[in-house]
Design an enzyme around this catalytic site. Structure first.
Site, PDB file in Angstrom:
ATOM      1  N   GLU A 182      32.502   7.980  56.783  1.00  0.00           N
ATOM      2  CA  GLU A 182      33.944   7.893  57.036  1.00  0.00           C
ATOM      3  C   GLU A 182      34.194   8.302  58.483  1.00  0.00           C
ATOM      4  O   GLU A 182      34.079   9.482  58.822  1.00  0.00           O
ATOM      5  CB  GLU A 182      34.753   8.818  56.117  1.00  0.00           C
ATOM      6  CG  GLU A 182      34.925   8.334  54.709  1.00  0.00           C
ATOM      7  CD  GLU A 182      35.900   9.221  53.919  1.00  0.00           C
ATOM      8  OE1 GLU A 182      36.619  10.041  54.541  1.00  0.00           O
ATOM      9  OE2 GLU A 182      35.937   9.090  52.680  1.00  0.00           O
ATOM     10  N   GLU A 189      32.494  13.820  48.973  1.00  0.00           N
ATOM     11  CA  GLU A 189      32.744  15.074  49.694  1.00  0.00           C
ATOM     12  C   GLU A 189      32.627  16.283  48.750  1.00  0.00           C
ATOM     13  O   GLU A 189      33.484  17.170  48.741  1.00  0.00           O
ATOM     14  CB  GLU A 189      34.110  15.039  50.378  1.00  0.00           C
ATOM     15  CG  GLU A 189      34.202  13.973  51.459  1.00  0.00           C
ATOM     16  CD  GLU A 189      35.533  13.960  52.177  1.00  0.00           C
ATOM     17  OE1 GLU A 189      35.544  13.668  53.384  1.00  0.00           O
ATOM     18  OE2 GLU A 189      36.559  14.227  51.529  1.00  0.00           O
TER      19      GLU A 189
END
Length: 619
Positions: A250, A154
């Site tokens: 995710e 991320e």
């Protein structure tokens, strides 16, 4: 490999249905059990972080790397592919996002996290070379289970590869390092937020736009087909032509819980069923975050927040409202529905029911009352527990954990010398993270970072103690992650000040001199025995009657409890940490609770406490 926007495995199109499982949050004897439950859920892959700080807590000293290889061996033996996420940053609601605390020590002036800065890159490359050397034979092309390797994590929520050349160079360096060991016969990915108007631009987190070497993937919460489709379109526009299989790395089926939340995070079975079904209907590959959450043992729980007022440390349980609960059972949603069955049904709607049968439920037991008949107080044992005794320089601020080169646990700042009564004003910038104030050995107040500013009225005295607990370094955000710990200000009263490091290792705690005599003032350790006849079963320790602290069983630190605050009121104690016969139980209570026993129960308790207490001092 990837061809025509599709994953190809053994020459055939392949749909990856993975789920996150963290080896560092689950007892090793339960790894296989949890993977088998994931297979029964309908998954064919395991998504696995590697926590750098778990293996290099001391700079240059590498420990327990066999945990990673053994975990991969179990995955292979269960026929599960692996999405490997080696970081170096992992987030994961883990202490400092998996980065070692020693990166913040004062021997590295000017170090910048998560960018192409010399000191940081030197530490990262040294670590990853050690790790990758261990793992280079584990890729699928080399007869191992690892099919995908993620570069960083991320990154678009921290850096910006579009605008900062050093951020782009950092990501390029991580890819180059990985290819030195794993070659090109593995899929490399990045991951960034894929939801709504606030979604991170994929270019912030990846300099690999249109580069067929790296697949940019997305993440986000359970949602609708329309929402998923928009994110996948963004993904396709970013990736190289023909190199963009739909991949949601995710899929947040649950969420984390922090101390002082009213209830533990939970979603409905209907949300699970509809959200996963919509993803399956997209014919997308995905990874559930989490399939099984586990536990934040010891001092490993992380936190969210900033360097101002916000600070939210995670509870010890990392149940995450995942389909497989902390104890390995079917989790139940807020609507009373079975979350495991909801996911299983959603996957089966397109991929059919699994022939693999779910393992038998692991036995749970309530062993009843555990008497804690022996005690030892912290202040009387400071000479034994303290690993540093550093004088504070006159006129300067007190040394932080990082100044002391002390990573986890607590620090006690102690003064000698008369002082007058005062109103002690503690701000959120000073209390990192929770400060207990003692005058002449008696507790007079507590300051907790997110509830500051706090005023503590201290009487005149001859000594003052400030006991500071590190409740977890922030694991997400920039510049929030530069999260130094301690009493970050000059001494509040005149006198000779010293700092004492309290790592509270299992060895230290087990070797304390316990007695049957009543303990002195201040934080107290209490010890007892949990007696088990026959094969141990999983259990939970209910902390009703205690205040705040930690519990060790047979030398394993089960993590933090905070009974008046909640919402967690029990600590999971899995059978692998127990033995037939007597099991040593040690409770360290920061506020000298008068409780002299606890209860072993057969399940977790997350509701608010039923007993009355004055919580002002303890919260």
């Amino acid at each position: 490999i990837i061809a025509n926007d599709t994953f190809i495995k053994d020459g055939q199109p392949f749909n990856l249905r993975s789920g996150s499982l963290h080896y560092f949050r689950v007892p090793k004897p339960y790894w296989r059990d949890r993977m088998q439950r994931m297979k029964a859920l309908g998954l064919n892959g395991v998504t696995a972080y590697v926590a750098w700080n778990y293996h290099e807590a001391t700079e240059g000293v590498y420990t327990d790397l066999s945990d990673v290889t053994e975990f991969l061996d179990v995955a292979k033996s269960e026929g599960m592919l692996v999405v490997l996420r080696p970081g170096p940053y992992i987030c994961a609601e883990w202490e400092f996002g998996g980065l070692p605390a020693w990166l913040l020590w004062n021997d590295k002036p000017g170090l910048k996290l998560r960018t192409h800065e010399l000191q940081y890159m030197s530490a990262v490359e040294r670590w990853l070379r050690v790790l990758y050397k261990k793992l280079e034979s584990y890729t699928y092309s080399r007869d191992g289970p690892v099919a995908i390797i993620q570069i960083e994590n991320e990154y678009g929520s921290f850096g910006n590869c579009n605008e900062n050349p050093l951020d782009a160079a950092y990501m390029q360096s991580l890819l180059n390092l990985a290819t030195q060991y794993f070659g090109q016969d593995v899929v490399y990915t990045t991951i960034d937020g894929g939801e709504g108007e606030s979604a991170a631009d994929l270019g912030w987190g990846s300099p690999f736009r249109g580069d067929a070497r790296v697949l940019a993937t997305v993440d986000g919460a359970l949602s609708s087909s329309d929402s998923y489709a928009k994110a996948f379109q963004r993904q396709k526009e970013f990736n190289a032509p023909g190199h963009s299989p739909k991949m949601w790395s995710e899929l947040w089926v649950g969420w984390f819980t922090v101390w002082l939340d009213a209830v533990a995070a939970n979603k409905t079975a209907a949300e699970f069923r509809h959200g996963v079904r919509a993803m399956v209907d997209e014919e997308a590959s995905f990874s559930l975050y989490m399939a099984h959450g586990g536990t934040n043992l010891g001092f490993w729980s992380g936190a969210n927040g900033d360097q101002m007022q916000q600070y939210s440390p995670d509870i010890t349980s990392y149940d995450y409202s995942s389909p497989i609960s902390e104890g390995g059972d079917h989790n139940i949603g807020s609507d009373g529905g079975d979350l495991f069955l909801a996911v299983q049904e959603a996957i089966a709607s397109s991929h059919g029911w699994q022939s693999f049968q779910e393992p038998k439920a692991i036995e749970k037991a309530a062993y009843g009352k555990v008497d804690l008949t022996e005690s030892a107080d912290l202040f009387s044992n400071l000479h034994f527990l303290s690993t540093c005794n550093v004088p504070a320089a006159l006129g300067s601020r007190l040394p932080s954990f990082e100044d002391l080169r002390h990573n986890y646990g607590l620090v006690l700042y102690r003064s000698t010398g008369d002082f007058a009564a005062l109103a002690l004003n503690i701000t959120a910038q000073i209390a990192h993270d929770r400060v207990q104030v003692f005058v002449d050995g008696n507790e007079v107040g507590t300051a907790y970072r997110p509830q500051c500013p706090t005023t503590i009225h201290a009487p005149a005295g001859k000594s003052m103690d400030l006991l500071v607990e590190n409740m977890g370094r922030i694991n997400y955000g920039n510049p929030s992650m530069y999260d130094y710990k301690g009493y970050l200000a000059p001494p509040p009263v005149p006198g000779d000040w010293t700092a004492h490091c309290l790592p509270l290792t299992s060895k230290q705690v087990s070797e304390l001199s316990f007695t049957d005599a009543a303990p002195g003032h201040g934080p107290v350790f209490r010890r007892g025995r949990l007696s088990i006849s026959g094969e141990p079963a999983d259990t939970w320790l209910d902390m009703q009657g205690f205040t705040k602290g930690y519990v060790w069983v047979n030398g394993v630190n089960l993590g933090r409890y905070w009974e008046p605050s909640g919402p967690q009121h029990t600590l999971y104690l899995p059978a692998p940490y127990l033995k037939s016969g007597d099991n040593e139980v040690i409770v360290f209570d920061l506020h000298h609770s008068q409780a002299t026993s606890l209860e072993s129960v057969a399940g977790p308790r997350f509701q608010q406490p039923s007993w009355s207490t004055t919580t002002a001092l303890y919260v």
